[in-house]
Design a protein around this motif. Structure first.
Motif, short mmCIF file in Angstrom:
data_model
loop_
_atom_site.label_atom_id
_atom_site.label_comp_id
_atom_site.label_asym_id
_atom_site.label_seq_id
_atom_site.Cartn_x
_atom_site.Cartn_y
_atom_site.Cartn_z
N LEU A 26 0.78 -1.33 -0.20
CA LEU A 26 -0.25 -0.35 -0.12
C LEU A 26 0.85 1.40 0.21
N TRP A 27 1.99 1.13 0.89
CA TRP A 27 2.86 2.02 0.93
C TRP A 27 3.33 3.07 0.07
N ILE A 28 4.01 1.59 -1.41
CA ILE A 28 4.45 1.63 -2.42
C ILE A 28 3.47 1.97 -3.25
N VAL A 29 2.47 2.31 -3.60
CA VAL A 29 1.75 2.26 -4.36
C VAL A 29 1.47 3.63 -4.27
N LEU A 30 0.72 4.09 -3.08
CA LEU A 30 0.74 5.54 -2.82
C LEU A 30 1.71 6.52 -2.89
N GLY A 31 3.07 5.88 -2.92
CA GLY A 31 4.57 6.37 -3.04
C GLY A 31 4.35 6.62 -4.49
N ALA A 32 4.76 5.62 -5.32
CA ALA A 32 4.48 5.83 -6.90
C ALA A 32 2.80 7.01 -7.08
N THR A 33 2.08 6.95 -6.46
CA THR A 33 1.34 8.05 -7.19
C THR A 33 1.48 9.55 -6.62
N ILE A 34 1.77 9.85 -5.42
CA ILE A 34 2.38 11.06 -5.48
C ILE A 34 3.69 11.56 -6.61
N LEU A 35 5.29 10.35 -6.41
CA LEU A 35 5.16 11.06 -7.40
C LEU A 35 5.73 11.09 -8.94
N PHE A 36 4.13 10.00 -8.94
CA PHE A 36 3.46 10.31 -10.73
C PHE A 36 3.17 11.55 -10.57
N SER A 37 1.78 12.04 -9.34
CA SER A 37 1.22 13.27 -9.29
C SER A 37 2.19 14.53 -9.42
N LEU A 38 3.09 14.47 -9.25
CA LEU A 38 4.12 15.36 -8.60
C LEU A 38 5.03 15.95 -10.01
N ALA A 39 5.21 14.90 -10.60
CA ALA A 39 5.61 15.01 -11.84
C ALA A 39 4.29 14.69 -12.97
N LEU A 40 3.85 15.19 -13.39
CA LEU A 40 2.98 15.12 -13.89
C LEU A 40 2.30 17.12 -14.03
N ALA A 41 2.31 17.31 -12.41
CA ALA A 41 1.97 18.94 -12.29
C ALA A 41 3.20 19.29 -13.06
N VAL A 42 4.47 19.12 -12.86
CA VAL A 42 5.18 19.63 -13.03
C VAL A 42 5.79 19.94 -14.22
N ILE A 43 5.37 18.76 -14.97
CA ILE A 43 5.04 18.73 -16.72
C ILE A 43 4.40 19.69 -17.22
N SER A 44 3.02 19.28 -16.82
CA SER A 44 1.82 20.43 -17.03
C SER A 44 2.24 21.91 -16.61
N ARG A 45 2.56 22.46 -15.57
CA ARG A 45 2.56 23.76 -15.29
C ARG A 45 4.42 24.58 -16.43
N TYR A 46 5.04 23.14 -16.74
CA TYR A 46 6.28 24.21 -17.03
C TYR A 46 6.45 23.65 -18.25
N CYS A 47 6.29 22.85 -18.57
CA CYS A 47 6.24 21.78 -19.48
C CYS A 47 5.30 22.73 -21.05
N TRP A 48 4.10 22.22 -20.63
CA TRP A 48 3.12 22.13 -21.28
C TRP A 48 2.20 23.02 -21.78
N ARG A 49 2.21 24.22 -20.47
CA ARG A 49 1.16 24.96 -20.55
C ARG A 49 2.80 25.93 -21.72
N PRO A 50 3.87 26.75 -21.01
CA PRO A 50 3.89 28.11 -21.28
C PRO A 50 4.72 26.95 -23.00
N LYS A 51 4.88 26.09 -23.39
CA LYS A 51 4.90 25.84 -24.34
C LYS A 51 4.72 24.83 -25.80
N LEU A 52 4.82 23.80 -24.96
CA LEU A 52 3.44 22.74 -26.14
C LEU A 52 1.99 23.35 -26.20
N GLN A 53 1.92 23.36 -24.88
CA GLN A 53 -0.27 24.00 -25.34
C GLN A 53 0.12 25.24 -26.24
N PRO A 54 0.51 26.40 -25.79
CA PRO A 54 0.57 27.76 -27.66
C PRO A 54 0.87 26.69 -28.70
#
Length: 472
Positions: free
Chosen positions: A400-428
């Motif tokens: 359970l802790w492994i799944v929870l930890g992996a989910t947190i890392l995945f969501s954090l990476a998704l947020a960083v990519i969305s904020r700093y890569c997707w919106r300013p560069k790829l989305q326009p």
């Protein structure tokens, strides 16, 4: 009494001269022989009434085993063999008495070197058992920290650590994804800050808080997995807590035979040799039989002895049917039980019975008899102590802790990519390409399909997560 024809040759000559047809392949020396099979009332192996010979009054493992073996010998009850119930000591005495009545005993008698030296012949073992320790307990344990027992301490620590991490990372992901929302007046006042998120995550474990207020997809992923972890943790706690609270939880000072040293305790006389070889010296000796069993149970209850070492099958039966008698540990010794023949019994006859016992063992019929007659009945009370109930350990829930930890890392990476890569560069780029495609498609039909809003201003609005004053 059946004719005891172990000294076979003179009798064979007599049978031949008198014209009696012998049935040696069936293990008998004369068609007129009726073998006396002695039983003793010994729970859970056999039940009978001392002195009784009525076949319907014999019930249990010993009588059923002999019936099956006799059927393989082509014997018939009343014509070839009959039962008689004697006290345990009388059976042992009779088997070594040349003028006795017992040809064989079938009540799972203990195979012992002492009885063999006295002349008793034992067949192939049909049941393996041992000696066990039994004590009497009346008081109940009290433990003010019993509510913590369902989980090991590692699980409790990681549960609170996980709640803290979930709160922190959910708020961090929210700050990355929707900075406008987490930098307003409410955030400054501490209503939706890190402290609030940590509190919400922890309080959700006991359903003491509203669900965490999140809007971004990565945060919602973390929240969903955290709620799933809570669901499983609560289910595990509830199940283990129920088992602990319904356990008898008796207060037993004796946890092993070593705790009986220096105290008064009893044992069966036939096991004294084994006891002494292992450095155990009982202070009270019981000779077996129904009287002895009744006596040592009463001695345990009244405190005359603090423990007794007895047959494990009997110990299992008593502790399953009486809540105050408690089994301590497992087997002290390993022993075997088998048919016991009188000293002059025919070796050929014993060999035939041994072969049939082996056949029953190989066909699993013997195991079926064990499960039917010897296995302890359903306990009238739960004799398992709360301290013996297995706690949920960290290893068992580490997934359970492994799944929870992996989910947190995945969501954090998704947020960083969305904020700093997707919106300013790829989305326009993607927005501009799609808008141009739709504009051309609309013009070819004589009307625009999308508003003619400047691409640059549209992208700038999207970068801040707001469009026309509304969150995106």
């Amino acid at each position: 009494m059946a004719q005891r024809l172990g000294v076979a040759f003179p009798f064979l000559v007599l049978c031949w001269l008198s014209g009696v047809t012998g049935r040696l392949p069936q293990g008998k020396l004369s068609a007129t022989d009726i073998y006396t099979v002695c039983m003793t009332n010994f729970l859970p192996y056999q039940t009978c009434v001392v002195g009784d010979t009525t076949p319907t009054n014999f019930s249990g493992y010993g009588s059923e085993l002999f019936h099956r073996l006799a059927a393989r010998m082509l014997w018939t009850y009343g014509q070839d063999y009959t039962f008689v119930c004697l006290d345990f000591i009388d059976v042992i005495t009779d088997l070594v008495d040349p003028t006795g009545r017992c040809d064989v005993a079938s009540s799972a008698l203990l195979v012992s070197s002492q009885d063999q030296k006295s002349g008793i012949k034992f067949g192939y073992p049909d049941y393996h058992t041992g000696q066990g320790v039994m004590v009497y307990a009346t008081s109940k344990k009290t433990n003010q920290w019993l509510f913590l027992a369902p989980f090991s301490w590692e699980v409790w620590v990681f549960l609170f650590v996980a709640a803290f991490c979930v709160g922190v990372f959910v708020q961090l992901v929210e700050k990355i994804m929707t900075p406008a929302r987490t930098e307003g007046e409410e955030y400054e006042a501490g209503h939706v800050g890190y402290g609030h998120m940590v509190w919400s995550a922890g309080a959700q474990v006991v359903n003491a808080s509203e669900p965490m207020s999140v809007v971004s997809i990565p945060s919602r992923i973390i929240t969903f997995v955290w709620c799933f972890v809570i669901l499983l943790i609560v289910a595990m706690y509830t199940g283990n807590a129920a088992a602990i609270l319904t356990a008898s939880n008796v207060d037993v000072a004796v946890q092993s035979i070593d705790d009986l040293r220096g105290q008064s305790w009893g044992a069966y006389v036939g096991t004294l040799g084994t006891m002494h070889r292992n450095g155990w010296f009982p202070t009270k000796i019981y000779d077996g039989g129904l009287v002895s069993e009744t006596q040592f149970l009463e001695d345990l209850k009244t405190g005359v002895i603090q423990g007794v070492v007895w047959d494990f099958g009997f110990v299992d039966y008593i502790t399953a049917t009486s809540c105050n008698y408690v089994k301590v540990g497992g087997f002290l010794t390993e022993e075997s039980r088998a048919l016991a023949w009188w000293q002059n019994a025919s070796d050929a006859l014993i060999s035939q019975f041994n072969g049939h016992v082996l056949d029953l063992e190989e066909s699993t019929d013997l195991k079926h008899l064990h499960d039917t007659f010897i296995a302890p009945p359903p306990a009238s009370c739960n004799e398992q102590e709360a301290s013996q109930i297995t706690k949920v350990t960290f290893r068992e829930v580490s997934g359970l802790w492994i799944v929870l930890g992996a989910t947190i890392l995945f969501s954090l990476a998704l947020a960083v990519i969305s904020r700093y890569c997707w919106r300013p560069k790829l989305q326009p780029i993607l927005t501009s390409t799609l808008a141009e495609t739709f504009r051309k498609t609309g013009n070819s039909k004589g009307k625009p399909l999308v508003p003619t809003m400047p691409v640059d201003s549209f992208s700038a609005e999207m970068q801040h997560g707001v469009l026309d004053g509304k969150e995106v």
